[in-house]
Design an enzyme around this catalytic site. Structure first.
Site, PDB file in Angstrom:
ATOM      1  CB  CYS A  40     -27.564  45.805 -74.426  1.00 49.92           C
ATOM      2  SG  CYS A  40     -25.912  45.954 -73.717  1.00 49.92           S
ATOM      3  CB  ALA A  41     -32.604  49.202 -74.865  1.00 51.34           C
ATOM      4  CB  ALA A  42     -31.693  47.746 -80.064  1.00 49.44           C
ATOM      5  N   PRO A  43     -33.960  45.388 -79.680  1.00 47.11           N
ATOM      6  CG  PRO A  43     -35.454  43.925 -80.747  1.00 47.11           C
ATOM      7  CD  PRO A  43     -34.180  43.941 -79.947  1.00 47.11           C
ATOM      8  N   GLY A  65     -37.910  44.904 -76.814  1.00 43.26           N
ATOM      9  CA  GLY A  65     -38.903  44.016 -76.224  1.00 43.26           C
ATOM     10  C   GLY A  65     -38.923  44.058 -74.709  1.00 43.26           C
ATOM     11  CG  ASP A 115     -28.616  49.523 -78.925  1.00 44.73           C
ATOM     12  OD1 ASP A 115     -28.873  48.426 -78.399  1.00 44.73           O
ATOM     13  OD2 ASP A 115     -27.966  49.639 -79.995  1.00 44.73           O
ATOM     14  CG  ASP A 167     -19.545  51.695 -75.707  1.00 38.39           C
ATOM     15  OD1 ASP A 167     -20.019  50.768 -75.017  1.00 38.39           O
ATOM     16  OD2 ASP A 167     -18.446  51.602 -76.288  1.00 38.39           O
ATOM     17  CB  CYS A 176     -30.483  34.734 -76.696  1.00 37.72           C
ATOM     18  SG  CYS A 176     -29.515  35.594 -77.961  1.00 37.72           S
TER      19      CYS A 176
END
Length: 279
Positions: free
Chosen positions: A98-101, A103, A122, A150, A224
């Site tokens: 789930c790479a975006a954005p 960092g 993503d 997905d 997060c």
């Protein structure tokens, strides 16, 4: 009660602005000196070799020394602590599901220094463009392989990936309740029904990427948020239904007077022996 009060105060205080130094293009001491040269005070973050925090309101961050040259990026101090839990090593195959954005994907690529395979997945084409743009600015675009997909269906989309990856980062969509200082609207936007929806998605993502991990490989699940249903409870539910998987480490960071957002991370190891390539 004291911890609850500290959390509430941190959620109502201005969020810290932390930077992560790109080791491919700079070092912390020189960037601290460059910032001081334009009147911006900053200091090194303890326990983070590439982290620093700004002590003054910086204005437009893109105008600060080193941004255009890709010498640093903005990344919360606790977010910076997630990738080291992967323990990425040269020559390994890694997936940021789930790479975006971008960092953490760019942080992985910088640590590998061109020796390894990093896939950034993503489901949003627009968000994937941000990953590519950040990778280009930081000089690691050639090391990151982007894929619009997905992550819950990767085993079906890419059957050749079954057991393929030595390391997987699963930084799942979550309620974001560890970032209330940055996203005040979450106080009203996130409701109990939304938590239930997110928990279901998080479970689907875990189930979707787990078969892609090599025997004895390492998966880091991260959020997060400080919501137990999305964190420890989610991991325990996964372990209860997946015999042989091991929880090697677990960490909850809380927002507090020392700065940093609320993050959770669990380090899981798949059944089997060996650490794969680069061990």
């Amino acid at each position: 009660p004291e911890q609850a009060e500290a959390f509430a105060q941190a959620a109502n205080a201005p969020a810290a602005i932390d930077l992560r130094i790109n080791p491919l293009r700079g070092d912390r001491d020189s960037i601290l000196a460059d910032l001081a040269g334009v009147g911006v005070r900053a200091e090194a973050l303890p326990d983070l070799a590439e982290g620093l925090t700004l002590l003054d309101p910086p204005g437009d961050l893109r105008q600060l020394p080193g941004y255009a040259e890709g010498r640093w990026c903005v990344q919360d101090r606790h977010a910076q602590a997630i990738v080291p839990l992967l323990d990425p090593r040269p020559g390994q195959r890694l997936l940021d599901a789930c790479a975006a954005p971008g960092g953490k994907a760019t942080q992985i690529a910088a640590l590998l220094r061109g020796d390894g395979e990093v896939w950034a997945v993503d489901r949003s084409a627009g968000r994937l463009k941000r990953v590519i743009a950040n990778a280009e600015r930081l000089g690691v675009a050639g090391q990151i392989l982007p894929l619009e997909a997905d992550a819950t269906a990767l085993a079906e989309l890419r059957p050749g990936w079954l057991g393929h990856f030595d390391r997987i980062l699963l930084d799942v969509p979550c309620s974001g309740l560890g970032t209330l200082a940055r996203h005040a609207d979450a106080r009203w936007r996130i409701e109990p029904t939304r938590i239930a929806e997110l928990v279901a998605l998080q479970s689907q993502l875990l189930e979707g990427v787990a078969p892609l991990l090599a025997a004895g490989g390492r998966l880091v699940y991260a959020t997060c948020t400080v919501q137990p249903q999305e964190n420890g409870e989610r991991i325990r539910a996964f372990l209860a239904s997946h015999g042989g998987w091991q929880l090697r480490q677990e960490r909850q960071w809380w927002p507090g007077p020392d700065g940093g957002d609320g993050f959770y991370a669990a380090v899981l190891e798949s059944p089997g022996s060996g650490e794969g390539r680069g061990s």
